[in-house]
Design a protein around this motif. Structure first.
Motif, PDB file in Angstrom:
ATOM      1  N   LYS A 199      35.863  36.831  51.229  1.00 48.72           N
ATOM      2  CA  LYS A 199      36.196  36.523  49.843  1.00 48.72           C
ATOM      3  C   LYS A 199      35.202  37.116  48.848  1.00 48.72           C
ATOM      4  O   LYS A 199      35.387  36.993  47.637  1.00 48.72           O
ATOM      5  CB  LYS A 199      36.266  35.010  49.647  1.00 48.72           C
ATOM      6  CG  LYS A 199      37.343  34.332  50.488  1.00 48.72           C
ATOM      7  CD  LYS A 199      37.392  32.829  50.229  1.00 48.72           C
ATOM      8  CE  LYS A 199      38.486  32.177  51.062  1.00 48.72           C
ATOM      9  NZ  LYS A 199      38.563  30.703  50.827  1.00 48.72           N
ATOM     10  N   GLY A 200      34.148  37.747  49.342  1.00 44.19           N
ATOM     11  CA  GLY A 200      33.136  38.297  48.453  1.00 44.19           C
ATOM     12  C   GLY A 200      33.540  39.635  47.879  1.00 44.19           C
ATOM     13  O   GLY A 200      34.635  40.158  48.127  1.00 44.19           O
ATOM     14  N   ASP A 201      32.646  40.228  47.099  1.00 42.03           N
ATOM     15  CA  ASP A 201      32.892  41.540  46.520  1.00 42.03           C
ATOM     16  C   ASP A 201      33.087  42.577  47.630  1.00 42.03           C
ATOM     17  O   ASP A 201      32.264  42.696  48.544  1.00 42.03           O
ATOM     18  CB  ASP A 201      31.721  41.969  45.640  1.00 42.03           C
ATOM     19  CG  ASP A 201      31.616  41.152  44.361  1.00 42.03           C
ATOM     20  OD1 ASP A 201      32.595  40.473  44.011  1.00 42.03           O
ATOM     21  OD2 ASP A 201      30.555  41.204  43.707  1.00 42.03           O
ATOM     22  N   ARG A 218      36.952  59.656  38.251  1.00 45.08           N
ATOM     23  CA  ARG A 218      36.596  59.989  39.631  1.00 45.08           C
ATOM     24  C   ARG A 218      37.567  59.269  40.546  1.00 45.08           C
ATOM     25  O   ARG A 218      38.089  58.198  40.194  1.00 45.08           O
ATOM     26  CB  ARG A 218      35.158  59.583  39.953  1.00 45.08           C
ATOM     27  CG  ARG A 218      34.882  58.083  39.826  1.00 45.08           C
ATOM     28  CD  ARG A 218      33.537  57.714  40.418  1.00 45.08           C
ATOM     29  NE  ARG A 218      33.179  56.323  40.167  1.00 45.08           N
ATOM     30  CZ  ARG A 218      32.406  55.621  40.983  1.00 45.08           C
ATOM     31  NH1 ARG A 218      31.935  56.164  42.097  1.00 45.08           N
ATOM     32  NH2 ARG A 218      32.089  54.369  40.689  1.00 45.08           N
ATOM     33  N   PRO A 219      37.846  59.829  41.697  1.00 41.73           N
ATOM     34  CA  PRO A 219      38.821  59.181  42.587  1.00 41.73           C
ATOM     35  C   PRO A 219      38.261  57.902  43.205  1.00 41.73           C
ATOM     36  O   PRO A 219      37.142  57.884  43.724  1.00 41.73           O
ATOM     37  CB  PRO A 219      39.088  60.248  43.650  1.00 41.73           C
ATOM     38  CG  PRO A 219      37.863  61.103  43.654  1.00 41.73           C
ATOM     39  CD  PRO A 219      37.361  61.104  42.243  1.00 41.73           C
ATOM     40  N   LEU A 220      39.061  56.853  43.126  1.00 40.42           N
ATOM     41  CA  LEU A 220      38.723  55.559  43.713  1.00 40.42           C
ATOM     42  C   LEU A 220      39.922  55.060  44.511  1.00 40.42           C
ATOM     43  O   LEU A 220      41.029  55.598  44.402  1.00 40.42           O
ATOM     44  CB  LEU A 220      38.380  54.543  42.619  1.00 40.42           C
ATOM     45  CG  LEU A 220      37.217  54.864  41.687  1.00 40.42           C
ATOM     46  CD1 LEU A 220      37.155  53.844  40.555  1.00 40.42           C
ATOM     47  CD2 LEU A 220      35.896  54.892  42.453  1.00 40.42           C
ATOM     48  N   LEU A 221      39.707  54.018  45.289  1.00 41.29           N
ATOM     49  CA  LEU A 221      40.797  53.298  45.930  1.00 41.29           C
ATOM     50  C   LEU A 221      41.071  52.025  45.142  1.00 41.29           C
ATOM     51  O   LEU A 221      40.137  51.270  44.832  1.00 41.29           O
ATOM     52  CB  LEU A 221      40.453  52.936  47.373  1.00 41.29           C
ATOM     53  CG  LEU A 221      40.359  54.074  48.376  1.00 41.29           C
ATOM     54  CD1 LEU A 221      39.914  53.536  49.733  1.00 41.29           C
ATOM     55  CD2 LEU A 221      41.684  54.818  48.506  1.00 41.29           C
ATOM     56  N   ARG A 229      44.034  37.224  45.625  1.00 43.72           N
ATOM     57  CA  ARG A 229      44.757  37.260  44.343  1.00 43.72           C
ATOM     58  C   ARG A 229      44.067  38.136  43.295  1.00 43.72           C
ATOM     59  O   ARG A 229      43.901  37.757  42.143  1.00 43.72           O
ATOM     60  CB  ARG A 229      44.952  35.830  43.811  1.00 43.72           C
ATOM     61  CG  ARG A 229      45.794  34.959  44.732  1.00 43.72           C
ATOM     62  CD  ARG A 229      45.910  33.527  44.285  1.00 43.72           C
ATOM     63  NE  ARG A 229      46.833  32.802  45.138  1.00 43.72           N
ATOM     64  CZ  ARG A 229      48.141  32.642  44.899  1.00 43.72           C
ATOM     65  NH1 ARG A 229      48.674  33.177  43.814  1.00 43.72           N
ATOM     66  NH2 ARG A 229      48.907  31.958  45.738  1.00 43.72           N
ATOM     67  N   ARG A 230      43.723  39.362  43.704  1.00 44.32           N
ATOM     68  CA  ARG A 230      42.989  40.224  42.781  1.00 44.32           C
ATOM     69  C   ARG A 230      43.248  41.699  43.093  1.00 44.32           C
ATOM     70  O   ARG A 230      43.727  42.065  44.158  1.00 44.32           O
ATOM     71  CB  ARG A 230      41.494  39.930  42.877  1.00 44.32           C
ATOM     72  CG  ARG A 230      40.881  40.189  44.243  1.00 44.32           C
ATOM     73  CD  ARG A 230      39.492  39.602  44.376  1.00 44.32           C
ATOM     74  NE  ARG A 230      38.911  39.879  45.692  1.00 44.32           N
ATOM     75  CZ  ARG A 230      37.782  39.358  46.134  1.00 44.32           C
ATOM     76  NH1 ARG A 230      37.070  38.538  45.369  1.00 44.32           N
ATOM     77  NH2 ARG A 230      37.324  39.669  47.345  1.00 44.32           N
ATOM     78  N   LEU A 231      42.902  42.537  42.101  1.00 43.75           N
ATOM     79  CA  LEU A 231      42.884  43.982  42.256  1.00 43.75           C
ATOM     80  C   LEU A 231      41.433  44.435  42.303  1.00 43.75           C
ATOM     81  O   LEU A 231      40.625  44.039  41.457  1.00 43.75           O
ATOM     82  CB  LEU A 231      43.592  44.670  41.083  1.00 43.75           C
ATOM     83  CG  LEU A 231      45.077  44.391  40.876  1.00 43.75           C
ATOM     84  CD1 LEU A 231      45.567  45.140  39.643  1.00 43.75           C
ATOM     85  CD2 LEU A 231      45.888  44.803  42.098  1.00 43.75           C
ATOM     86  N   VAL A 232      41.124  45.281  43.263  1.00 43.95           N
ATOM     87  CA  VAL A 232      39.738  45.690  43.495  1.00 43.95           C
ATOM     88  C   VAL A 232      39.664  47.213  43.595  1.00 43.95           C
ATOM     89  O   VAL A 232      40.547  47.849  44.187  1.00 43.95           O
ATOM     90  CB  VAL A 232      39.204  45.057  44.802  1.00 43.95           C
ATOM     91  CG1 VAL A 232      37.805  45.560  45.120  1.00 43.95           C
ATOM     92  CG2 VAL A 232      39.224  43.535  44.708  1.00 43.95           C
ATOM     93  N   VAL A 241      33.200  48.842  43.836  1.00 42.85           N
ATOM     94  CA  VAL A 241      32.966  49.310  42.468  1.00 42.85           C
ATOM     95  C   VAL A 241      33.127  48.176  41.478  1.00 42.85           C
ATOM     96  O   VAL A 241      32.217  47.860  40.722  1.00 42.85           O
ATOM     97  CB  VAL A 241      33.917  50.478  42.105  1.00 42.85           C
ATOM     98  CG1 VAL A 241      33.738  50.899  40.643  1.00 42.85           C
ATOM     99  CG2 VAL A 241      33.669  51.669  43.040  1.00 42.85           C
ATOM    100  N   ARG A 242      34.308  47.555  41.482  1.00 42.16           N
ATOM    101  CA  ARG A 242      34.533  46.428  40.564  1.00 42.16           C
ATOM    102  C   ARG A 242      35.805  45.689  40.964  1.00 42.16           C
ATOM    103  O   ARG A 242      36.681  46.238  41.640  1.00 42.16           O
ATOM    104  CB  ARG A 242      34.658  46.910  39.118  1.00 42.16           C
ATOM    105  CG  ARG A 242      35.855  47.783  38.841  1.00 42.16           C
ATOM    106  CD  ARG A 242      35.946  48.210  37.383  1.00 42.16           C
ATOM    107  NE  ARG A 242      34.821  49.038  36.993  1.00 42.16           N
ATOM    108  CZ  ARG A 242      34.777  50.363  37.163  1.00 42.16           C
ATOM    109  NH1 ARG A 242      35.804  50.988  37.724  1.00 42.16           N
ATOM    110  NH2 ARG A 242      33.725  51.056  36.781  1.00 42.16           N
ATOM    111  N   THR A 243      35.875  44.440  40.524  1.00 42.65           N
ATOM    112  CA  THR A 243      37.128  43.690  40.560  1.00 42.65           C
ATOM    113  C   THR A 243      37.777  43.841  39.197  1.00 42.65           C
ATOM    114  O   THR A 243      37.181  43.499  38.175  1.00 42.65           O
ATOM    115  CB  THR A 243      36.885  42.210  40.877  1.00 42.65           C
ATOM    116  OG1 THR A 243      36.345  42.102  42.202  1.00 42.65           O
ATOM    117  CG2 THR A 243      38.182  41.414  40.812  1.00 42.65           C
TER     118      THR A 243
END
Length: 346
Positions: A199-201, A218-221, A229-232, A241-243
């Protein structure tokens, strides 16, 4: 007056939906209501009812997969039935079925290579990843990455999505199995497990959908972390990189257009987010929570413009949206971008 009428129909539909489980007669009234436009402003859509034209009394087949659109505008829809992947023209005519031996494809994406287009697909039913040409002919398959040490049997590997980096590296989300993302070299050599379950970053609980995201320069996934319940966002080496967005309704898949992304949420809604993750539009929001993620919901209970279990989503070149509900009969909806919306936005 017209707008007030549409608003009234929408409010009436929402009111009736809240009580329909207890009243068959109210269900019939709701089903008969015309669909009001969805969204607003630059993200206003109209329902193109009956877009997918199939032979009489022929259902799509169970839809538990995805949608991809080629540069010619053909729409590829995976099914769990004997038809494999159904191919529709831009006007909804069924052109052909392909890859019938790969029934049960889950997530898929189309990539151009050397002037040709290919489908990269997570073949959930076959516990493998497959690359197809647009006629459905397999170019290769990737089986269970036993060298990862995560799997004892073939059935333990349950891929749900695949993405390809600019350098040809292949990323596979084992969303229904170990809930990790695998990295492969362009020659399909397994390299490593990039992530862990948690459940962590940078950790995932059902990493269900994947997309290559270049909106930051820059290309990311971009990962649909469904049960968290999130986009990362991850970089292409798997570093967090970020939520982008939290408190979603079980995001399943994502399609990017310009600086925006459409996200299919299994709990009865499609959203559009900007590149910072802010929700800028909600589409087809189902007010009846009893219907959310209901695979067995019968067609007589469907309502135009209201989603049940969005699972696959794709933008076409004109900004229209195609949405596949998770359903045992098969449900596919085309949302046509309203002309005034196209004039306003991307």
């Amino acid at each position: 007056m017209f707008l007030r009428s549409l608003l009234g129909l929408s409010l009436l539909s929402a009111h009736l939906c809240a009580h329909e489980a207890d009243s068959p007669s109210l269900r019939k009234i709701v089903a008969a209501l015309p669909a009001a436009p969805l969204g607003a402003g630059a993200w206003r859509f109209e329902i193109e009812a009956g877009w997918a034209k199939l032979p009489a009394n022929t259902p799509l087949g169970p839809t538990h997969g995805g949608i991809a659109i080629d540069r010619a505008g053909l729409v590829y829809v995976s099914t769990d039935g004997p038809s494999g992947v159904l191919v529709f023209s831009a006007d909804g005519k069924l052109v052909r079925s392909i890859a019938t031996e790969f029934s049960g494809i889950h997530g898929m994406t189309i990539r151009e290579e050397g002037g040709r287009e290919f489908i990269y697909a997570a073949h959930l039913k076959g516990n493998q990843v497959v690359k197809l040409d647009l006629d459905g002919v397999a170019q290769w398959t990737i089986g269970v990455p036993m060298e990862s040490g995560l799997y004892k049997e073939k059935k333990d590997f349950k891929p749900t999505a695949v993405a390809v980096g600019p350098d040809g590296r292949i990323y596979v989300a084992d969303g229904y199995g170990a809930s990790v993302i695998h990295e492969y070299a362009a020659d399909r050599t397994w390299k490593r497990v990039m992530t862990v379950k948690g459940k962590g970053d940078g950790e995932f609980q059902t990493c269900h959908g994947l997309a290559l995201d270049t909106r930051s320069g820059r290309p990311l996934l971009l990962v649909c972390d469904r049960e968290n319940r999130r986009l990362v966002q991850l970089d292409l080496d798997g570093k967090f990189v970020r939520t982008l967005t939290t408190d979603l309704r079980r995001p399943c898949s994502v399609s990017i257009r310009g600086e925006f992304a459409a996200v299919a949420e299994l709990e009865g809604r499609v959203i559009v987010t900007d590149k910072y993750g802010k929700i800028v539009a909600t589409l087809g929001d189902n007010p009846d929570k009893k219907q959310w993620a209901s695979y067995k919901l019968a067609p007589e209970l469907w309502r135009e413009g209201i989603f049940v279990a969005p699972h696959g989503v794709a933008f076409d070149a004109a900004g229209n949206l195609f949405v596949q509900d998770w359903n045992y009969i098969g449900r596919l909806t085309k949302l046509r971008r309203a002309p005034q919306a196209l004039a306003m936005g991307p």
